[in-house]
Design a protein around this motif. Structure first.
Motif, PDB file in Angstrom:
ATOM      1  N   TYR A 144      70.665 -37.202  49.662  1.00 49.03           N
ATOM      2  CA  TYR A 144      71.787 -37.203  48.726  1.00 49.03           C
ATOM      3  C   TYR A 144      71.801 -35.961  47.841  1.00 49.03           C
ATOM      4  N   LYS A 145      70.784 -35.121  47.974  1.00 45.69           N
ATOM      5  CA  LYS A 145      70.822 -33.803  47.343  1.00 45.69           C
ATOM      6  C   LYS A 145      71.523 -32.800  48.252  1.00 45.69           C
ATOM      7  N   ARG A 146      71.735 -33.197  49.498  1.00 53.30           N
ATOM      8  CA  ARG A 146      72.570 -32.425  50.419  1.00 53.30           C
ATOM      9  C   ARG A 146      74.042 -32.769  50.240  1.00 53.30           C
ATOM     10  N   LEU A 147      74.347 -34.045  49.964  1.00 53.56           N
ATOM     11  CA  LEU A 147      75.736 -34.508  49.923  1.00 53.56           C
ATOM     12  C   LEU A 147      76.373 -34.211  48.566  1.00 53.56           C
ATOM     13  N   ILE A 148      76.466 -32.929  48.266  1.00 51.36           N
ATOM     14  CA  ILE A 148      77.131 -32.440  47.058  1.00 51.36           C
ATOM     15  C   ILE A 148      78.061 -31.312  47.464  1.00 51.36           C
ATOM     16  N   LYS A 149      79.127 -31.108  46.693  1.00 55.62           N
ATOM     17  CA  LYS A 149      80.093 -30.100  47.131  1.00 55.62           C
ATOM     18  C   LYS A 149      79.716 -28.684  46.722  1.00 55.62           C
ATOM     19  N   GLN A 150      78.930 -28.528  45.676  1.00 57.14           N
ATOM     20  CA  GLN A 150      78.479 -27.204  45.265  1.00 57.14           C
ATOM     21  C   GLN A 150      77.003 -27.267  44.907  1.00 57.14           C
ATOM     22  N   GLY A 151      76.346 -26.119  44.960  1.00 57.77           N
ATOM     23  CA  GLY A 151      74.919 -26.079  44.712  1.00 57.77           C
ATOM     24  C   GLY A 151      74.224 -25.112  45.634  1.00 57.77           C
ATOM     25  N   SER A 152      74.990 -24.476  46.518  1.00 59.02           N
ATOM     26  CA  SER A 152      74.452 -23.444  47.391  1.00 59.02           C
ATOM     27  C   SER A 152      74.787 -22.081  46.803  1.00 59.02           C
ATOM     28  N   MET A 153      73.884 -21.111  46.965  1.00 55.93           N
ATOM     29  CA  MET A 153      74.133 -19.772  46.432  1.00 55.93           C
ATOM     30  C   MET A 153      75.366 -19.127  47.052  1.00 55.93           C
ATOM     31  N   SER A 154      75.755 -19.608  48.235  1.00 52.41           N
ATOM     32  CA  SER A 154      76.940 -19.033  48.874  1.00 52.41           C
ATOM     33  C   SER A 154      78.220 -19.764  48.488  1.00 52.41           C
ATOM     34  N   GLY A 155      78.122 -20.717  47.544  1.00 54.15           N
ATOM     35  CA  GLY A 155      79.324 -21.408  47.071  1.00 54.15           C
ATOM     36  C   GLY A 155      79.282 -22.875  47.440  1.00 54.15           C
ATOM     37  N   PHE A 156      80.295 -23.351  48.181  1.00 52.51           N
ATOM     38  CA  PHE A 156      80.331 -24.743  48.605  1.00 52.51           C
ATOM     39  C   PHE A 156      79.194 -25.015  49.598  1.00 52.51           C
ATOM     40  N   THR A 157      78.773 -26.262  49.651  1.00 53.28           N
ATOM     41  CA  THR A 157      77.647 -26.625  50.529  1.00 53.28           C
ATOM     42  C   THR A 157      78.104 -26.988  51.933  1.00 53.28           C
ATOM     43  N   TRP A 158      79.393 -27.227  52.155  1.00 50.71           N
ATOM     44  CA  TRP A 158      79.962 -27.661  53.435  1.00 50.71           C
ATOM     45  C   TRP A 158      79.607 -29.111  53.746  1.00 50.71           C
ATOM     46  N   ALA A 159      78.924 -29.780  52.844  1.00 51.84           N
ATOM     47  CA  ALA A 159      78.517 -31.167  53.085  1.00 51.84           C
ATOM     48  C   ALA A 159      79.612 -32.132  52.645  1.00 51.84           C
ATOM     49  N   PRO A 160      79.721 -33.288  53.292  1.00 54.30           N
ATOM     50  CA  PRO A 160      80.756 -34.255  52.910  1.00 54.30           C
ATOM     51  C   PRO A 160      80.429 -34.945  51.595  1.00 54.30           C
ATOM     52  N   VAL A 161      81.474 -35.255  50.848  1.00 57.44           N
ATOM     53  CA  VAL A 161      81.331 -35.901  49.546  1.00 57.44           C
ATOM     54  C   VAL A 161      82.248 -37.120  49.439  1.00 57.44           C
ATOM     55  N   PHE A 162      83.377 -37.090  50.145  1.00 50.94           N
ATOM     56  CA  PHE A 162      84.408 -38.110  49.988  1.00 50.94           C
ATOM     57  C   PHE A 162      84.560 -38.949  51.251  1.00 50.94           C
ATOM     58  N   ALA A 163      84.891 -40.217  51.070  1.00 49.13           N
ATOM     59  CA  ALA A 163      85.130 -41.132  52.180  1.00 49.13           C
ATOM     60  C   ALA A 163      86.570 -40.975  52.646  1.00 49.13           C
ATOM     61  N   CYS A 164      86.808 -39.941  53.440  1.00 45.94           N
ATOM     62  CA  CYS A 164      88.151 -39.663  53.934  1.00 45.94           C
ATOM     63  C   CYS A 164      88.042 -38.903  55.252  1.00 45.94           C
ATOM     64  N   TYR A 165      89.159 -38.796  55.945  1.00 43.46           N
ATOM     65  CA  TYR A 165      89.148 -38.081  57.230  1.00 43.46           C
ATOM     66  C   TYR A 165      90.229 -37.020  57.234  1.00 43.46           C
ATOM     67  N   GLY A 166      90.061 -36.067  58.133  1.00 40.99           N
ATOM     68  CA  GLY A 166      91.058 -35.014  58.246  1.00 40.99           C
ATOM     69  C   GLY A 166      91.031 -34.363  59.602  1.00 40.99           C
ATOM     70  N   ASN A 167      91.829 -33.321  59.708  1.00 43.34           N
ATOM     71  CA  ASN A 167      91.873 -32.552  60.948  1.00 43.34           C
ATOM     72  C   ASN A 167      90.633 -31.658  61.004  1.00 43.34           C
ATOM     73  N   ASN A 168      90.781 -30.445  61.462  1.00 41.56           N
ATOM     74  CA  ASN A 168      89.649 -29.515  61.564  1.00 41.56           C
ATOM     75  C   ASN A 168      89.323 -28.981  60.171  1.00 41.56           C
ATOM     76  N   ASN A 169      88.857 -29.873  59.311  1.00 45.80           N
ATOM     77  CA  ASN A 169      88.712 -29.595  57.879  1.00 45.80           C
ATOM     78  C   ASN A 169      87.375 -30.168  57.425  1.00 45.80           C
ATOM     79  N   ARG A 170      86.428 -29.286  57.121  1.00 44.03           N
ATOM     80  CA  ARG A 170      85.048 -29.708  56.861  1.00 44.03           C
ATOM     81  C   ARG A 170      84.842 -30.314  55.469  1.00 44.03           C
ATOM     82  N   THR A 171      85.889 -30.453  54.688  1.00 43.39           N
ATOM     83  CA  THR A 171      85.730 -31.096  53.383  1.00 43.39           C
ATOM     84  C   THR A 171      85.939 -32.609  53.457  1.00 43.39           C
ATOM     85  N   ASN A 172      86.178 -33.130  54.653  1.00 41.79           N
ATOM     86  CA  ASN A 172      86.262 -34.570  54.885  1.00 41.79           C
ATOM     87  C   ASN A 172      84.950 -35.060  55.493  1.00 41.79           C
TER      88      ASN A 172
END
Length: 453
Positions: A302-330
């Motif tokens: 659960y320290k991976r499942l955060i939206k920010q916290g990487s030196m390069s910006g967003f972590t690319w890890a999921p945070v929300f219970a939702c779905y989408g197209n080719n969109n890694r924020t779901n």
């Protein structure tokens, strides 16, 4: 021919002998997906395949037995026979556990096989791919660890060519081993963490892929050690870098024709996913909080499942219970080519048998009940305010292992899939894990509070 018939066993023994194999591993997975084993000489193959190797379940995590219970026995699957590429005089077998003359209900592999059979009754075969992300480090003299490469660290090391080539000696050995086993590696790269890598290889049926991922972790670590290093599948070993996922890519095929039943070029939502695929996705979405407890099974997950916290910006890890197209924020994504669904909370520490079993069961429920997941989210969900998310009805995934286990315990599907014994064992072990972590006094606390006043 019966796979346990004397003729088949003798033929397998001769094939292995011709390849120089001397010893056999009757291996099975504990609740964590760690390979446990006894080793027998090759001429013991007949007895081994018949379940001669016994194990005291009470000595292991997640094999819910009392010390007075009859031992479990490993029944190796001949189809899983894998000669160790780094030690070719040994062959490894994935095994089902049995007890008192019948399959042991809490065995991880048996739990997945029950869901595979449930899918087959509906005419479906699950196709399953896992993206293998992990870090490779070497131990340091001061008791710490560091990457093998001595090149300066980059803020954004993802896809860096120089650092990939600097790690090629051990990577090449690992990729050659995977391809020698027929796994079909088609890509590997340096990821966004320091000393982090991803290897992508061909999908397979659900049971085969779970077997391969368990073996992969064993193999990656063994080959890394030959280069003075170790592979870690801890999801988030570095606090300021991205963590390691093991995204589940899933589809269903027709058991008779082999056709991909999730593929649809005429998808009105534009994602190239069939109605069956959307129903499967709807089931996943309904149960994703509980699935997190199995696919993201550690405190550290659960320290991976955060939206920010990487030196390069967003972590690319999921945070929300939702779905989408080719969109890694779901948390659930339909990749650009369509025809499959990606479950993004899954991380590198998961037990692939249990994770795949619960995901498949959720998807099948979605199909049976024709659950519509609604319209996909195409925008950057990381940028949504809490008020906007609330208006959309989008909830956060569990933020801690405790929240995930609460969701797991409250979801009736989990007990149906795991069975009463493993369900209780999983909850008890994970609650104890959380309590142990919660009671630990960390360096962060000492640094912040020791001289606070």
């Amino acid at each position: 021919m019966d796979e346990h018939a004397p003729e088949s066993t003798a033929k397998l023994e001769q094939v292995l002998a011709n390849k120089g194999v001397k010893y056999l591993m009757a291996s099975f997975s504990d609740m964590h997906g760690v390979s446990k084993t006894k080793i027998v000489p090759l001429d013991h193959i007949g007895q081994m395949l018949a379940g001669s190797e016994l194990y005291t379940g009470a000595a292991l995590d997640g094999v819910p037995q009392d010390v007075s219970d009859e031992e479990v026995s490993a029944h190796p699957d001949p189809a899983s026979c894998t000669i160790l590429p780094w030690q070719p005089d040994i062959a490894w077998f994935a095994s089902d556990l049995w007890c008192e003359g019948e399959p042991f209900e809490p065995c991880s592999r048996n739990i997945l096989k029950r869901q595979v059979e449930a899918a087959a009754e509906l005419g479906f075969a699950m196709k399953f791919g896992m993206e293998a992300e992990f870090f490779v480090f070497k131990d340091t003299d001061n008791g710490g660890y560091e990457p093998l490469s001595t090149l300066p660290h980059l803020d954004k090391p993802a896809y860096d060519a120089t650092r990939l080539l600097d790690n090629l000696p051990w990577l090449s050995d690992l990729v050659d081993a995977m391809n020698g086993l027929g796994w079909g590696v088609y890509s590997f790269d340096h990821e966004d963490g320091i000393g982090q890598f991803e290897i992508d290889f061909n999908y397979a049926d659900a049971l085969t892929m779970a077997d391969r991922y368990v073996f992969f972790r064993f193999m990656a670590n063994s080959i890394a050690r030959q280069h003075g290093a170790f592979a870690t599948f801890m999801p988030k070993p570095l606090g300021d870098r991205a963590g390691s996922g093991a995204h589940f890519n899933m589809s269903l095929a027709d058991t008779e024709t082999g056709d991909n039943l999730f593929a649809s070029p005429s998808d009105a939502r534009g994602n190239k996913l069939s109605q069956l695929g959307y129903h499967f996705l709807g089931g996943l979405l309904r149960h994703v909080p509980a699935i997190c407890a199995v696919c993201s099974p550690m405190v550290n997950s659960y320290k991976r499942l955060i939206k920010q916290g990487s030196m390069s910006g967003f972590t690319w890890a999921p945070v929300f219970a939702c779905y989408g197209n080719n969109n890694r924020t779901n948390s659930l994504r339909i990749p650009l080519a369509g025809g499959r669904v990606e479950l993004r909370p899954a991380d590198s520490s998961c037990n692939p048998y249990l994770g795949a079993a619960l995901a498949l069961a959720a998807g099948l429920e979605g199909i049976r009940e024709k659950i519509d997941p609604g319209e996909p989210y195409r925008e950057n969900m990381y940028r949504k305010t809490p008020e906007e998310l609330d208006a959309l009805g989008v909830k956060l995934l569990p933020r801690t292992l405790e929240e995930a286990v609460d969701a797991f315990e409250a979801d009736p599907l989990t007990k149906q899939v795991f069975g009463p014994a493993m369900h209780e064992a999983w909850i008890d072990f994970k609650r104890d894990e959380w309590s142990s972590y919660h009671n630990h006094v960390s360096d962060w606390e000492r640094d912040r509070y020791l001289k606070f006043f």
